[in-house]
Design a protein around this motif. Structure first.
Motif, PDB file in Angstrom:
ATOM      1  N   ARG A  34       0.826  -1.205   0.000  1.00 54.87           N
ATOM      2  CA  ARG A  34       0.000   0.000   0.000  1.00 54.87           C
ATOM      3  C   ARG A  34       0.865   1.262   0.000  1.00 54.87           C
ATOM      4  N   ARG A  39      -2.158  -0.784  -4.239  1.00 48.25           N
ATOM      5  CA  ARG A  39      -3.334  -1.026  -3.417  1.00 48.25           C
ATOM      6  C   ARG A  39      -4.101  -2.273  -3.860  1.00 48.25           C
ATOM      7  N   GLU A  40      -4.225  -2.494  -5.149  1.00 49.86           N
ATOM      8  CA  GLU A  40      -4.964  -3.667  -5.628  1.00 49.86           C
ATOM      9  C   GLU A  40      -4.282  -4.955  -5.184  1.00 49.86           C
ATOM     10  N   ASP A  43      -4.780  -5.373  -1.379  1.00 53.31           N
ATOM     11  CA  ASP A  43      -6.122  -5.858  -1.039  1.00 53.31           C
ATOM     12  C   ASP A  43      -6.259  -7.353  -1.322  1.00 53.31           C
ATOM     13  N   LYS A  46      -4.288  -9.321   1.320  1.00 57.89           N
ATOM     14  CA  LYS A  46      -4.927  -9.251   2.634  1.00 57.89           C
ATOM     15  C   LYS A  46      -5.975 -10.342   2.809  1.00 57.89           C
ATOM     16  N   LYS A  47      -6.520 -10.846   1.713  1.00 56.07           N
ATOM     17  CA  LYS A  47      -7.551 -11.876   1.767  1.00 56.07           C
ATOM     18  C   LYS A  47      -6.986 -13.254   2.112  1.00 56.07           C
TER      19      LYS A  47
END
Length: 221
Positions: A34, A39-40, A43, A46-47
């Motif tokens: 980030r 950012r993509e 994200d 993070k999953k």
């Protein structure tokens, strides 16, 4: 929009780490991405869910015991094919060979698993997970990639999750074949259940012997 970094490699790296480092490593890398404007990718990373102890162990075996994992999955394919042929009047020889191949591959994997898991309970969950992954298409893909997040429970020994194949129409001369096939299948399942009980007995004996060794070691200190 294509991701600027290889998120798959980032995820593979996470699932190859020691279990107690997973969460911190994931969160740290997410912050780094980030901060770098990714950012993509952040994200997506993070999953990634922290695996249970048994799932983590299976993931490590997928990395360190690739040949035995492949042998287990191949045996799972052969079990399904053998069951289908048996229900259509085939001979049980191929099914027996597939059962033996599964037992050998599973035994080798559990031997390796004992070196990385703590306790018999986790080892039993690892065994159940490996059995289930051998016959469940989605789970086997996750095992092959070393990305399982939770332990799995097979619905039965050897034939877990296998759909009943459709029957073919037969001529009158072969009218008895389905009954013979079902009898052979029941006999194969009975042998498999007996083998599972023997394996459980052996695991308990090993655990008892290990405890005796530890007691002797403590008393000699």
């Amino acid at each position: 929009m294509a991701l600027a970094i290889n998120v798959d490699k980032e995820i593979d790296r996470l699932y190859g780490l020691p279990l107690d480092r997973f969460t911190k490593a994931r969160d740290t890398r997410v912050k780094e991405l980030r901060s770098g404007g990714e950012r993509e990718a952040a994200d997506h990373l993070k999953k990634a869910r922290k695996p249970t102890a048994a799932a983590w162990a299976a993931n490590q075996l997928a990395r360190s015991e690739r040949m035995n994992v492949r042998a287990l999955l191949t045996a799972g394919d052969q079990l399904r094919e053998g069951q289908a042929e048996l229900m259509q009047g085939g001979k049980p020889d191929d099914l027996r060979r597939a059962e033996e191949s599964e037992r050998r591959a599973l035994a080798a994997l559990l031997d390796a698993g004992r070196q990385i898991v703590d306790g018999d309970a986790t080892l039993r969950k690892l065994e159940a997970t490996l059995r289930a992954a051998a016959v469940d298409p989605e789970a086997r893909e996750l095992l092959e990639r070393g990305r399982l997040t939770k332990e799995l429970a097979p619905s039965g020994f050897g034939f877990a999750g296998m759909p009943t194949p459709p029957r073919r129409r037969r001529s009158p001369s072969k009218a008895k074949a389905p009954d013979e096939a079902r009898a052979a299948l029941q006999e194969a399942q009975k042998r498999a259940g007996a083998a599972e009980r023997e394996a459980e007995k052996a695991r308990k004996e090993v655990a008892k012997a290990q405890e005796q060794v530890r007691s002797l070691q403590r008393s000699n200190r």
